[in-house]
Write an enzyme that holds these catalytic residues in place. Sequence first.
Site, mmCIF file in Angstrom:
data_model
loop_
_atom_site.group_PDB
_atom_site.id
_atom_site.type_symbol
_atom_site.label_atom_id
_atom_site.label_comp_id
_atom_site.label_asym_id
_atom_site.label_seq_id
_atom_site.Cartn_x
_atom_site.Cartn_y
_atom_site.Cartn_z
ATOM 1 N N TYR A 17 33.226 47.860 36.710
ATOM 2 C CA TYR A 17 33.562 46.449 36.858
ATOM 3 C C TYR A 17 33.209 45.951 38.257
ATOM 4 C CZ TYR A 17 36.157 47.480 32.626
ATOM 5 O OH TYR A 17 36.508 47.903 31.363
ATOM 6 N N GLU A 70 32.395 35.982 51.361
ATOM 7 C CA GLU A 70 31.623 35.177 50.405
ATOM 8 C C GLU A 70 31.989 35.521 48.959
ATOM 9 O OE1 GLU A 70 29.873 32.191 49.263
ATOM 10 O OE2 GLU A 70 29.229 32.571 51.328
ATOM 11 N N GLU A 77 36.261 29.716 44.095
ATOM 12 C CA GLU A 77 35.585 28.521 43.581
ATOM 13 C C GLU A 77 35.471 28.562 42.060
ATOM 14 O OE1 GLU A 77 31.873 27.731 45.505
ATOM 15 O OE2 GLU A 77 32.842 27.183 47.387
ATOM 16 N N LYS A 95 39.240 25.158 48.109
ATOM 17 C CA LYS A 95 37.824 25.507 48.228
ATOM 18 C C LYS A 95 37.348 25.400 49.669
ATOM 19 C CE LYS A 95 36.062 24.380 43.626
ATOM 20 N NZ LYS A 95 35.055 23.550 42.927
ATOM 21 N N ASP A 96 37.786 24.369 50.368
ATOM 22 C CA ASP A 96 37.388 24.203 51.771
ATOM 23 C C ASP A 96 37.917 25.338 52.641
ATOM 24 O OD1 ASP A 96 36.087 21.886 51.032
ATOM 25 O OD2 ASP A 96 37.504 20.522 52.013
#
Length: 123
Positions: A17, A70, A77, A95-96
Site C-alpha cells: 500500500y 508534499e 487536498e 489546504k493553505d
Amino acid sequence: MNNQQFSIIDRIRSFKYAFNGLKLFFINDHNGRVHLFAALAAIALSFYLKISRIEWIAVLSVISMVFVAEIINSSIEKLADVVSPDYHPKIKVVKDLAAAAVLVAAILAAAVGAIVFIPKLFL
C-alpha cells in the site's frame, strides 16, 4: 483493543500500500514530479561534487522532508475535495496550511542546498 495476532506476512503485505501510494503520488501529482526532478538533480550534483557524509545526511534529510510534506499536503487536498467538493472557507484554510508546510520544507531544502553546494561551486 484489537486482539488480532501479530503477523510478519501482514506487515510485509502492508508495504504494498505504501509503495502504491508513492507510485500514485509520482504519477498523479504534478508537484511530486517537480520535487522528484529537483531531488534527482540535487543527488546528481552531490555525487559530482563528492560531498561529505554529513552533507549527504543534510541533503537527503531535506529531500525526504519535502517529499513527506508534499505527500501529506496532497493527501489533505484530496480528502478535503471529497469532504467538501464545493468551495468552503474553512477547507481553504486547511489546504493553505498544508501548502505552507511544503513551502517551509522547500525553503529549508533550498537553504541547505545553498550551504552545501554554493561553496563547492563558486568559492
